[in-house]
Motif scaffolding. Structure first.
Motif, PDB file in Angstrom:
ATOM      1  N   GLY A 143      17.049  27.052  35.535  1.00 19.07           N
ATOM      2  CA  GLY A 143      17.320  28.513  35.545  1.00 19.07           C
ATOM      3  C   GLY A 143      15.920  29.414  35.253  1.00 19.07           C
ATOM      4  N   SER A 144      15.018  28.767  34.339  1.00 13.06           N
ATOM      5  CA  SER A 144      13.574  29.239  34.089  1.00 13.06           C
ATOM      6  C   SER A 144      12.834  28.966  35.039  1.00 13.06           C
ATOM      7  CB  SER A 144      13.255  28.645  32.873  1.00 13.06           C
ATOM      8  OG  SER A 144      14.187  28.966  31.832  1.00 13.06           O
ATOM      9  N   CYS A 145      12.835  28.246  35.755  1.00 15.69           N
ATOM     10  CA  CYS A 145      11.747  28.134  36.804  1.00 15.69           C
ATOM     11  C   CYS A 145      12.160  27.225  37.912  1.00 15.69           C
ATOM     12  CB  CYS A 145      10.801  27.189  36.331  1.00 15.69           C
ATOM     13  SG  CYS A 145      10.565  25.740  35.308  1.00 15.69           S
ATOM     14  N   PRO A 146      13.180  28.228  38.872  1.00 15.86           N
ATOM     15  CA  PRO A 146      13.930  27.567  40.118  1.00 15.86           C
ATOM     16  C   PRO A 146      13.183  26.828  41.020  1.00 15.86           C
ATOM     17  CG  PRO A 146      14.086  29.838  40.117  1.00 15.86           C
ATOM     18  CD  PRO A 146      13.307  29.435  38.749  1.00 15.86           C
ATOM     19  N   TYR A 147      11.748  27.302  40.972  1.00 15.25           N
ATOM     20  CA  TYR A 147      11.111  26.822  42.493  1.00 15.25           C
ATOM     21  C   TYR A 147      10.304  25.704  41.903  1.00 15.25           C
ATOM     22  CZ  TYR A 147      12.436  31.182  44.184  1.00 15.25           C
ATOM     23  OH  TYR A 147      13.336  32.168  44.639  1.00 15.25           O
ATOM     24  N   ALA A 148       9.792  25.697  40.644  1.00 15.28           N
ATOM     25  CA  ALA A 148       8.664  24.453  40.255  1.00 15.28           C
ATOM     26  C   ALA A 148       9.456  23.266  39.449  1.00 15.28           C
ATOM     27  CB  ALA A 148       7.542  25.061  39.542  1.00 15.28           C
ATOM     28  N   TRP A 149      10.757  23.556  39.167  1.00 15.33           N
ATOM     29  CA  TRP A 149      11.374  22.410  38.033  1.00 15.33           C
ATOM     30  C   TRP A 149      11.107  20.998  38.592  1.00 15.33           C
ATOM     31  CZ3 TRP A 149      15.240  18.881  39.297  1.00 15.33           C
ATOM     32  CH2 TRP A 149      15.976  19.414  40.690  1.00 15.33           C
ATOM     33  N   ALA A 150      11.264  20.905  40.065  1.00 16.13           N
ATOM     34  CA  ALA A 150      11.238  19.551  40.516  1.00 16.13           C
ATOM     35  C   ALA A 150       9.815  18.955  40.228  1.00 16.13           C
ATOM     36  CB  ALA A 150      11.325  19.605  42.199  1.00 16.13           C
ATOM     37  N   TRP A 151       8.723  19.507  40.378  1.00 18.88           N
ATOM     38  CA  TRP A 151       7.390  19.241  40.069  1.00 18.88           C
ATOM     39  C   TRP A 151       7.353  18.920  38.412  1.00 18.88           C
ATOM     40  CZ3 TRP A 151       8.189  21.120  44.611  1.00 18.88           C
ATOM     41  CH2 TRP A 151       7.417  20.618  45.627  1.00 18.88           C
ATOM     42  N   ASN A 152       7.845  19.811  37.719  1.00 14.11           N
ATOM     43  CA  ASN A 152       7.839  19.358  36.225  1.00 14.11           C
ATOM     44  C   ASN A 152       8.640  17.837  35.857  1.00 14.11           C
ATOM     45  OD1 ASN A 152       6.463  21.811  35.621  1.00 14.11           O
ATOM     46  ND2 ASN A 152       8.638  23.012  35.253  1.00 14.11           N
ATOM     47  N   VAL A 153       9.641  17.910  36.679  1.00 20.71           N
ATOM     48  CA  VAL A 153      10.469  16.645  36.477  1.00 20.71           C
ATOM     49  C   VAL A 153       9.764  15.235  36.796  1.00 20.71           C
ATOM     50  CG1 VAL A 153      12.556  15.353  37.038  1.00 20.71           C
ATOM     51  CG2 VAL A 153      12.678  17.644  36.285  1.00 20.71           C
ATOM     52  N   LEU A 154       8.946  15.355  38.187  1.00 19.86           N
ATOM     53  CA  LEU A 154       8.388  14.440  38.692  1.00 19.86           C
ATOM     54  C   LEU A 154       7.052  14.155  38.266  1.00 19.86           C
ATOM     55  CD1 LEU A 154       9.503  15.219  42.317  1.00 19.86           C
ATOM     56  CD2 LEU A 154      10.612  13.269  40.773  1.00 19.86           C
ATOM     57  N   GLY A 155       6.436  15.181  37.328  1.00 15.59           N
ATOM     58  CA  GLY A 155       4.964  15.059  37.040  1.00 15.59           C
ATOM     59  C   GLY A 155       3.932  15.354  38.158  1.00 15.59           C
ATOM     60  N   TRP A 156       4.402  15.933  39.218  1.00 16.05           N
ATOM     61  CA  TRP A 156       3.426  16.107  40.323  1.00 16.05           C
ATOM     62  C   TRP A 156       2.558  17.230  39.943  1.00 16.05           C
ATOM     63  CZ3 TRP A 156       6.960  15.893  45.424  1.00 16.05           C
ATOM     64  CH2 TRP A 156       7.498  14.376  45.438  1.00 16.05           C
ATOM     65  N   PRO A 157       1.251  17.376  40.447  1.00 15.14           N
ATOM     66  CA  PRO A 157       0.362  18.312  40.178  1.00 15.14           C
ATOM     67  C   PRO A 157       0.697  19.717  40.917  1.00 15.14           C
ATOM     68  CG  PRO A 157      -0.516  17.150  41.830  1.00 15.14           C
ATOM     69  CD  PRO A 157       0.753  16.475  41.426  1.00 15.14           C
ATOM     70  N   ALA A 158       0.442  20.865  40.376  1.00 12.04           N
ATOM     71  CA  ALA A 158       0.265  22.085  40.876  1.00 12.04           C
ATOM     72  C   ALA A 158      -0.732  23.083  40.409  1.00 12.04           C
ATOM     73  CB  ALA A 158       1.668  22.890  40.257  1.00 12.04           C
ATOM     74  N   GLY A 192      19.655  20.155  20.271  1.00 16.97           N
ATOM     75  CA  GLY A 192      21.062  19.809  20.205  1.00 16.97           C
ATOM     76  C   GLY A 192      22.020  20.081  21.448  1.00 16.97           C
ATOM     77  N   LEU A 193      21.333  20.401  22.552  1.00 18.54           N
ATOM     78  CA  LEU A 193      21.926  20.393  23.794  1.00 18.54           C
ATOM     79  C   LEU A 193      21.916  19.213  24.408  1.00 18.54           C
ATOM     80  CD1 LEU A 193      20.399  23.937  25.307  1.00 18.54           C
ATOM     81  CD2 LEU A 193      22.575  23.437  24.117  1.00 18.54           C
ATOM     82  N   THR A 194      23.214  19.149  25.157  1.00 24.47           N
ATOM     83  CA  THR A 194      23.156  17.617  26.045  1.00 24.47           C
ATOM     84  C   THR A 194      21.792  17.983  26.910  1.00 24.47           C
ATOM     85  OG1 THR A 194      24.488  18.765  27.922  1.00 24.47           O
ATOM     86  CG2 THR A 194      25.617  17.906  25.996  1.00 24.47           C
ATOM     87  N   PRO A 195      21.549  16.709  27.697  1.00 23.65           N
ATOM     88  CA  PRO A 195      20.685  16.637  28.873  1.00 23.65           C
ATOM     89  C   PRO A 195      20.879  17.670  30.099  1.00 23.65           C
ATOM     90  CG  PRO A 195      20.955  14.494  28.203  1.00 23.65           C
ATOM     91  CD  PRO A 195      21.903  15.111  27.343  1.00 23.65           C
ATOM     92  N   TRP A 196      22.304  17.646  30.250  1.00 27.49           N
ATOM     93  CA  TRP A 196      22.809  18.260  31.355  1.00 27.49           C
ATOM     94  C   TRP A 196      22.547  20.010  31.106  1.00 27.49           C
ATOM     95  CZ3 TRP A 196      23.448  18.690  36.260  1.00 27.49           C
ATOM     96  CH2 TRP A 196      24.068  19.856  36.894  1.00 27.49           C
ATOM     97  N   GLU A 197      22.907  20.306  30.006  1.00 27.05           N
ATOM     98  CA  GLU A 197      22.805  21.722  29.459  1.00 27.05           C
ATOM     99  C   GLU A 197      21.201  21.846  29.473  1.00 27.05           C
ATOM    100  OE1 GLU A 197      26.496  22.264  26.353  1.00 27.05           O
ATOM    101  OE2 GLU A 197      24.757  21.340  25.657  1.00 27.05           O
ATOM    102  N   THR A 198      20.376  21.330  28.936  1.00 22.33           N
ATOM    103  CA  THR A 198      18.997  21.299  28.814  1.00 22.33           C
ATOM    104  C   THR A 198      18.330  21.486  30.494  1.00 22.33           C
ATOM    105  OG1 THR A 198      18.601  20.416  26.926  1.00 22.33           O
ATOM    106  CG2 THR A 198      16.677  20.476  28.298  1.00 22.33           C
ATOM    107  N   HIS A 199      18.770  20.726  31.279  1.00 27.44           N
ATOM    108  CA  HIS A 199      18.334  20.723  32.635  1.00 27.44           C
ATOM    109  C   HIS A 199      18.957  22.175  33.484  1.00 27.44           C
ATOM    110  CE1 HIS A 199      18.156  19.402  36.860  1.00 27.44           C
ATOM    111  NE2 HIS A 199      19.015  19.761  37.091  1.00 27.44           N
ATOM    112  N   GLN A 200      19.810  22.503  33.056  1.00 20.88           N
ATOM    113  CA  GLN A 200      20.397  23.634  33.776  1.00 20.88           C
ATOM    114  C   GLN A 200      19.539  24.837  33.253  1.00 20.88           C
ATOM    115  OE1 GLN A 200      22.352  22.247  35.918  1.00 20.88           O
ATOM    116  NE2 GLN A 200      23.447  24.175  35.970  1.00 20.88           N
ATOM    117  N   ILE A 201      19.241  24.770  31.933  1.00 19.37           N
ATOM    118  CA  ILE A 201      18.157  26.012  31.422  1.00 19.37           C
ATOM    119  C   ILE A 201      16.709  26.030  32.133  1.00 19.37           C
ATOM    120  CG2 ILE A 201      16.994  26.857  29.396  1.00 19.37           C
ATOM    121  CD1 ILE A 201      19.480  26.247  27.613  1.00 19.37           C
ATOM    122  N   VAL A 202      16.350  24.599  32.219  1.00 22.70           N
ATOM    123  CA  VAL A 202      14.792  24.419  32.963  1.00 22.70           C
ATOM    124  C   VAL A 202      14.864  24.936  34.245  1.00 22.70           C
ATOM    125  CG1 VAL A 202      13.215  22.872  33.756  1.00 22.70           C
ATOM    126  CG2 VAL A 202      14.114  22.571  31.385  1.00 22.70           C
TER     127      VAL A 202
END
Length: 86
Positions: A18-33, A6-16
């Motif tokens: 905040g939860s993983c501030p250093y790795a979120w870009a890798w999650n979004v891009l699908g890059w390996p870690a 029920g959250l907007t994409p922006w609200e979901t993005h803010q939670i993600v």
């Protein structure tokens, strides 16, 4: 229902972010870690490090993790059992 339902994409993005501030870009891009052991604290607790790469660098990251595992001999390390004060 999940906590993000029920959250907007922006609200979901803010939670993600905040939860993983250093790795979120890798999650979004699908890059390996890969996460590897990186030592212990003074109290003997394990510490890890996350190695991150660009797209299609899985072979390089896995090779690096394997070299570190071989050099550091992690498989020989065992945790110290906790002693109860009861």
């Amino acid at each position: 229902m999940g906590s993000l339902d029920g959250l907007t994409p922006w609200e979901t993005h803010q939670i993600v972010v905040g939860s993983c501030p250093y790795a979120w870009a890798w999650n979004v891009l699908g890059w390996p870690a890969v996460s590897v052991p990186a030592g212990r604290t003074r109290a003997g607790l394990p510490v890890g490090a996350q190695l991150m790469g660009v797209a299609n660098s899985e072979p390089l990251l896995l090779a690096l993790a394997a070299e570190l595992e071989d050099a550091e001999r992690w498989h020989e390390l065992r945790p110290t059992p906790a002693v109860s004060a009861a």
